[in-house]
Design a protein around this motif. Structure first.
Motif, PDB file in Angstrom:
ATOM      1  N   GLN A  13       1.019  -0.716   0.179  1.00 24.36           N
ATOM      2  CA  GLN A  13       0.290  -0.245  -0.593  1.00 24.36           C
ATOM      3  C   GLN A  13       0.925   1.229  -0.003  1.00 24.36           C
ATOM      4  O   GLN A  13       2.364   1.011   0.586  1.00 24.36           O
ATOM      5  N   PRO A  14       0.664   2.258  -0.319  1.00 32.15           N
ATOM      6  CA  PRO A  14       1.200   3.927  -0.238  1.00 32.15           C
ATOM      7  C   PRO A  14       1.691   3.691   1.065  1.00 32.15           C
ATOM      8  O   PRO A  14       0.971   3.569   1.740  1.00 32.15           O
ATOM      9  N   LYS A  86       5.503   5.121  -2.583  1.00 31.22           N
ATOM     10  CA  LYS A  86       4.260   5.877  -3.730  1.00 31.22           C
ATOM     11  C   LYS A  86       3.965   5.269  -5.365  1.00 31.22           C
ATOM     12  O   LYS A  86       4.602   4.284  -5.491  1.00 31.22           O
ATOM     13  N   PRO A  87       2.619   4.993  -5.430  1.00 29.53           N
ATOM     14  CA  PRO A  87       1.956   4.779  -6.847  1.00 29.53           C
ATOM     15  C   PRO A  87       2.937   4.593  -8.204  1.00 29.53           C
ATOM     16  O   PRO A  87       3.238   3.482  -8.732  1.00 29.53           O
ATOM     17  N   THR A  90       5.647   2.626  -8.968  1.00 29.80           N
ATOM     18  CA  THR A  90       5.277   0.339  -9.235  1.00 29.80           C
ATOM     19  C   THR A  90       5.979   0.537 -10.415  1.00 29.80           C
ATOM     20  O   THR A  90       6.335   1.416 -11.522  1.00 29.80           O
ATOM     21  N   THR A 112       4.868  -3.273  -7.390  1.00 32.43           N
ATOM     22  CA  THR A 112       2.864  -2.545  -7.638  1.00 32.43           C
ATOM     23  C   THR A 112       2.738  -1.711  -5.979  1.00 32.43           C
ATOM     24  O   THR A 112       2.551  -2.669  -4.834  1.00 32.43           O
ATOM     25  N   SER A 114      -0.106  -0.276  -4.902  1.00 35.31           N
ATOM     26  CA  SER A 114      -1.211   0.407  -4.925  1.00 35.31           C
ATOM     27  C   SER A 114      -2.540   0.592  -3.366  1.00 35.31           C
ATOM     28  O   SER A 114      -2.792  -0.993  -3.069  1.00 35.31           O
TER      29      SER A 114
END
Length: 115
Positions: A13-14, A86-87, A90, A112, A114
């Motif tokens: 997750q972020p 951060k996204p 990715t 990834t 997200s």
């Protein structure tokens, strides 16, 4: 035969953290500049961080203060500690070993970020 084997990627997750590892074999590891690169879909591969010795390191501006590269010459391994992800982080992350006249790549590990 030279092998660079990355591990540690995944879904996070972020704001989360991951630690990538790259185990090298078939080279005199301590003599090589070791780098982490990444490639996002539709983008060029870019240098994320590199290390030539325990002191000399360089980072992309986008990851400074969040990522830390380190190496263990006794274990022929380079690490990338990634915090505050951060996204836009990715990508597929690749390990690279380089010295004058030779260079090698790992197969890559997917990261990834997200929610």
């Amino acid at each position: 035969q030279v092998q660079l084997v990355e591990s540690g990627g995944g879904l996070v997750q972020p704001g989360g953290s991951l630690r990538l590892s790259c185990a090298a074999s078939g080279i005199t590891f301590s003599k090589y500049y070791m780098g982490w690169y990444r490639q996002a879909p539709g983008k060029q591969r870019e240098l994320v961080a590199g290390i030539i010795s325990g002191v000399t390191q360089n980072y992309a501006d986008s990851v400074k203060g969040r990522f830390t590269i380190s190496r263990d010459n006794a274990k022929n391994t380079v690490f990338l500690q990634m915090n505050s992800l951060k996204p836009e982080d990715t990508a597929v992350y690749y390990c690279n070993a380089r010295q004058v006249g030779s260079g090698y790549w790992g197969q890559g590990t997917q990261v990834t970020v997200s929610s």
